[in-house]
Design a protein around this motif. Structure first.
Motif, PDB file in Angstrom:
ATOM      1  N   HIS A  97     138.742  60.904  52.067  1.00  0.00           N
ATOM      2  CA  HIS A  97     139.121  59.566  52.122  1.00  0.00           C
ATOM      3  C   HIS A  97     140.275  59.099  51.274  1.00  0.00           C
ATOM      4  O   HIS A  97     141.206  58.593  51.599  1.00  0.00           O
ATOM      5  CB  HIS A  97     137.939  58.571  51.617  1.00  0.00           C
ATOM      6  CG  HIS A  97     136.958  58.485  52.785  1.00  0.00           C
ATOM      7  ND1 HIS A  97     136.023  57.507  52.533  1.00  0.00           N
ATOM      8  CD2 HIS A  97     136.599  59.317  54.034  1.00  0.00           C
ATOM      9  CE1 HIS A  97     135.292  57.664  53.922  1.00  0.00           C
ATOM     10  NE2 HIS A  97     135.771  58.501  54.797  1.00  0.00           N
ATOM     11  N   ASP A  98     140.521  59.802  49.967  1.00  0.00           N
ATOM     12  CA  ASP A  98     141.543  59.709  49.294  1.00  0.00           C
ATOM     13  C   ASP A  98     142.890  60.161  49.984  1.00  0.00           C
ATOM     14  O   ASP A  98     144.128  59.720  49.847  1.00  0.00           O
ATOM     15  CB  ASP A  98     141.372  60.595  48.130  1.00  0.00           C
ATOM     16  CG  ASP A  98     142.648  60.501  47.037  1.00  0.00           C
ATOM     17  OD1 ASP A  98     142.720  59.513  46.580  1.00  0.00           O
ATOM     18  OD2 ASP A  98     143.458  61.404  46.944  1.00  0.00           O
ATOM     19  N   ASP A  99     142.858  61.313  50.968  1.00  0.00           N
ATOM     20  CA  ASP A  99     144.114  61.770  51.527  1.00  0.00           C
ATOM     21  C   ASP A  99     144.372  60.869  52.709  1.00  0.00           C
ATOM     22  O   ASP A  99     145.373  61.147  53.250  1.00  0.00           O
ATOM     23  CB  ASP A  99     143.563  63.355  51.882  1.00  0.00           C
ATOM     24  CG  ASP A  99     143.684  64.046  50.670  1.00  0.00           C
ATOM     25  OD1 ASP A  99     144.167  63.922  49.772  1.00  0.00           O
ATOM     26  OD2 ASP A  99     143.032  65.038  50.862  1.00  0.00           O
ATOM     27  N   LEU A 100     143.469  60.102  53.169  1.00  0.00           N
ATOM     28  CA  LEU A 100     144.021  59.219  54.464  1.00  0.00           C
ATOM     29  C   LEU A 100     145.166  58.423  54.011  1.00  0.00           C
ATOM     30  O   LEU A 100     145.608  58.028  53.256  1.00  0.00           O
ATOM     31  CB  LEU A 100     142.796  58.236  54.869  1.00  0.00           C
ATOM     32  CG  LEU A 100     141.394  58.722  55.251  1.00  0.00           C
ATOM     33  CD1 LEU A 100     140.262  57.967  55.194  1.00  0.00           C
ATOM     34  CD2 LEU A 100     141.644  59.415  56.635  1.00  0.00           C
ATOM     35  N   ASN A 105     147.643  59.299  51.543  1.00  0.00           N
ATOM     36  CA  ASN A 105     148.567  59.700  52.656  1.00  0.00           C
ATOM     37  C   ASN A 105     148.909  61.061  52.255  1.00  0.00           C
ATOM     38  O   ASN A 105     150.360  61.225  52.378  1.00  0.00           O
ATOM     39  CB  ASN A 105     149.700  58.851  52.997  1.00  0.00           C
ATOM     40  CG  ASN A 105     150.410  59.143  54.567  1.00  0.00           C
ATOM     41  OD1 ASN A 105     149.654  59.748  55.311  1.00  0.00           O
ATOM     42  ND2 ASN A 105     151.482  58.544  54.734  1.00  0.00           N
ATOM     43  N   ASP A 106     148.098  62.062  52.165  1.00  0.00           N
ATOM     44  CA  ASP A 106     148.659  63.591  51.734  1.00  0.00           C
ATOM     45  C   ASP A 106     148.153  64.687  53.044  1.00  0.00           C
ATOM     46  O   ASP A 106     147.312  64.049  53.960  1.00  0.00           O
ATOM     47  CB  ASP A 106     147.689  63.912  50.693  1.00  0.00           C
ATOM     48  CG  ASP A 106     148.312  63.791  49.499  1.00  0.00           C
ATOM     49  OD1 ASP A 106     149.637  64.249  49.299  1.00  0.00           O
ATOM     50  OD2 ASP A 106     147.748  63.271  48.591  1.00  0.00           O
ATOM     51  N   ASP A 107     149.005  65.423  53.142  1.00  0.00           N
ATOM     52  CA  ASP A 107     149.042  66.267  54.541  1.00  0.00           C
ATOM     53  C   ASP A 107     148.212  67.713  53.927  1.00  0.00           C
ATOM     54  O   ASP A 107     147.824  68.430  54.841  1.00  0.00           O
ATOM     55  CB  ASP A 107     150.364  66.562  54.918  1.00  0.00           C
ATOM     56  CG  ASP A 107     151.215  65.711  55.479  1.00  0.00           C
ATOM     57  OD1 ASP A 107     150.466  64.481  55.510  1.00  0.00           O
ATOM     58  OD2 ASP A 107     152.378  65.763  55.784  1.00  0.00           O
ATOM     59  N   TYR A 108     148.064  68.043  52.900  1.00  0.00           N
ATOM     60  CA  TYR A 108     147.650  68.936  52.528  1.00  0.00           C
ATOM     61  C   TYR A 108     146.552  68.901  51.239  1.00  0.00           C
ATOM     62  O   TYR A 108     146.544  68.434  50.458  1.00  0.00           O
ATOM     63  CB  TYR A 108     148.411  70.385  51.919  1.00  0.00           C
ATOM     64  CG  TYR A 108     149.577  70.719  52.921  1.00  0.00           C
ATOM     65  CD1 TYR A 108     149.029  71.593  53.990  1.00  0.00           C
ATOM     66  CD2 TYR A 108     150.935  70.128  53.281  1.00  0.00           C
ATOM     67  CE1 TYR A 108     149.769  72.289  55.034  1.00  0.00           C
ATOM     68  CE2 TYR A 108     151.422  70.397  54.560  1.00  0.00           C
ATOM     69  CZ  TYR A 108     151.021  71.374  55.194  1.00  0.00           C
ATOM     70  OH  TYR A 108     151.786  71.870  56.277  1.00  0.00           O
ATOM     71  N   ARG A 109     145.465  69.851  51.438  1.00  0.00           N
ATOM     72  CA  ARG A 109     144.267  69.900  50.384  1.00  0.00           C
ATOM     73  C   ARG A 109     143.753  71.179  50.161  1.00  0.00           C
ATOM     74  O   ARG A 109     143.423  71.904  51.414  1.00  0.00           O
ATOM     75  CB  ARG A 109     143.363  68.791  50.768  1.00  0.00           C
ATOM     76  CG  ARG A 109     142.015  68.813  49.870  1.00  0.00           C
ATOM     77  CD  ARG A 109     142.293  68.187  48.515  1.00  0.00           C
ATOM     78  NE  ARG A 109     142.557  66.792  48.514  1.00  0.00           N
ATOM     79  CZ  ARG A 109     142.732  66.330  47.334  1.00  0.00           C
ATOM     80  NH1 ARG A 109     142.709  66.761  46.354  1.00  0.00           N
ATOM     81  NH2 ARG A 109     143.126  65.023  47.485  1.00  0.00           N
ATOM     82  N   ARG A 110     143.603  71.751  49.028  1.00  0.00           N
ATOM     83  CA  ARG A 110     143.169  73.031  48.883  1.00  0.00           C
ATOM     84  C   ARG A 110     143.892  74.286  49.979  1.00  0.00           C
ATOM     85  O   ARG A 110     143.037  75.026  50.451  1.00  0.00           O
ATOM     86  CB  ARG A 110     141.624  72.954  49.303  1.00  0.00           C
ATOM     87  CG  ARG A 110     140.930  72.343  48.175  1.00  0.00           C
ATOM     88  CD  ARG A 110     139.598  72.139  48.704  1.00  0.00           C
ATOM     89  NE  ARG A 110     138.642  71.536  47.531  1.00  0.00           N
ATOM     90  CZ  ARG A 110     137.417  70.906  47.534  1.00  0.00           C
ATOM     91  NH1 ARG A 110     136.721  71.127  48.617  1.00  0.00           N
ATOM     92  NH2 ARG A 110     136.706  70.691  46.420  1.00  0.00           N
TER      93      ARG A 110
END
Ligand code: FPP
Ligand code: MG
Length: 309
Positions: A97-100, A105-110
């Motif tokens: 949800h934080d990346d939405l 509005n983030d494109d990459y995680r881990r």
């Protein structure tokens, strides 16, 4: 410098205890339990989206803390594993949800594309909701050999941790603070004690409760966790400035870009590092009186300030 499965960890070794080995052993157990916790059902797409983020790796610090405190209190790994998995489900959903786009509005995680980039915003929202609901079901139905009143206590604490008194409240204030230049250390500490600290504290405390901790032990472990929670966030803020995208597995420099108030922006990097080390020292002091079985917690506290991602 010792290499674990995922990263190089700069840790002082003692003759009797290696944190790198400890983290690696526990991580293998957690990965396997997480994979078993959620089979693909129907409709397949939502289960795939939930598994995509839940099994995307990461340090698995929250489940490991939960297992460590349960063992510290004389409990077993299996007593705490369903709660350990639930903590990671909750952490993962909060990151989805934080990346939405409506949030960070983030494109990459881990190191991988974020959930909404792969499955679309609609499914990403639902994957987060699905993981959150399943976390509670999982603790309630899968915990074995633990008195029911301890399980209910853990479920109540998990609820408080994710709600407006915890993650949700911290995230709201975080969003409201973007672009403001007059954020002070008190507001920053409120944001982080809710957004990050609350779940770390519940990770530490829930394992202890499942293992049979007395009220006074729960209080000491809570204070340990509050200190490492804040230190963790200060280091996060520093790494956002000093580390690369590759090291972090997500876009670095986002705080500056979003004009977020951070500890380095208030205190500078060197002072922030000092404050983080002071918090870690205070955390370790809270463990005085616990035997060598608290060595994993002592070493994890120290690792929080030396970590590279
Ligand atoms: C990452 O912070 C985000 C969090 C630690 C939690 C955010 C909480 C929510 C989105 C609320 C979730 C909803 C429920 C019901 C629990 P960051 O953006 O500072 O760090 P990052 O750089 O890793 O994204
Ligand atoms: Mg974010």
């Amino acid at each position: 410098m010792v290499t674990t499965g995922e990263q190089a960890v700069d840790i002082k070794q003692t003759a009797s205890f290696s944190l790198a080995n400890y983290l690696q052993e526990k991580k293998v157990l957690v990965e396997s339990a997480l994979s078993d916790s959620l089979a693909i059902g129907k409709p397949e797409k939502i289960y795939e989206a939930m598994r995509y983020s839940l099994l995307a790796g990461g340090k698995r610090l929250r489940p490991i803390l939960c297992l460590a405190t349960c063992e510290l209190m004389g409990g077993t790994i299996s007593m705490a594993m369903p709660t350990a998995c639930a903590l990671e489900m909750i952490h993962t959903m909060s990151l989805i949800h934080d990346d939405l786009p409506a949030m960070d509005n983030d494109d990459y995680r881990r190191g991988k594309l974020t959930n909404h980039k792969v499955f679309g915003e609609d499914i990403a929202i639902l994957a987060g909701d699905g993981l959150l609901a399943y976390a509670f079901e999982y603790v309630a139905t899968q915990t074995r050999n633990v008195p029911p009143e301890r399980i209910i206590d853990v479920i109540a604490r998990l609820g408080r941790t994710v709600g407006a008194a915890g993650l949700v409240g911290g995230q709201v204030l975080d969003l409201e603070s973007e672009g403001k230049t007059d954020i002070n250390a008190q507001t920053l500490s409120f944001i982080h004690s809710h957004k990050t600290g609350a779940l770390l504290e519940t990770s530490v405390v829930s394992g202890a409760i499942l293992g049979g901790a007395k009220a006074e032990e729960v209080q000491r472990l809570s204070r340990y966790a509050q200190n490492i929670g804040l230190a963790f966030q200060i280091i996060d803020d520093i790494l956002d400035i000093t580390a690369t995208d590759e090291e972090l597995g997500k876009t670095a420099g986002k705080d500056l870009q979003a004009q977020k108030a951070t500890y380095p922006s208030l205190w500078g990097i060197e002072e922030s590092r000092k404050q983080a080390q002071n918090l870690v020292d205070s955390a370790i002091e809270e463990l005085q009186g616990f035997s060598d079985s608290a060595n994993p917690l002592r070493a994890i506290a120290q690792y929080i300030v030396t970590r590279k991602n």
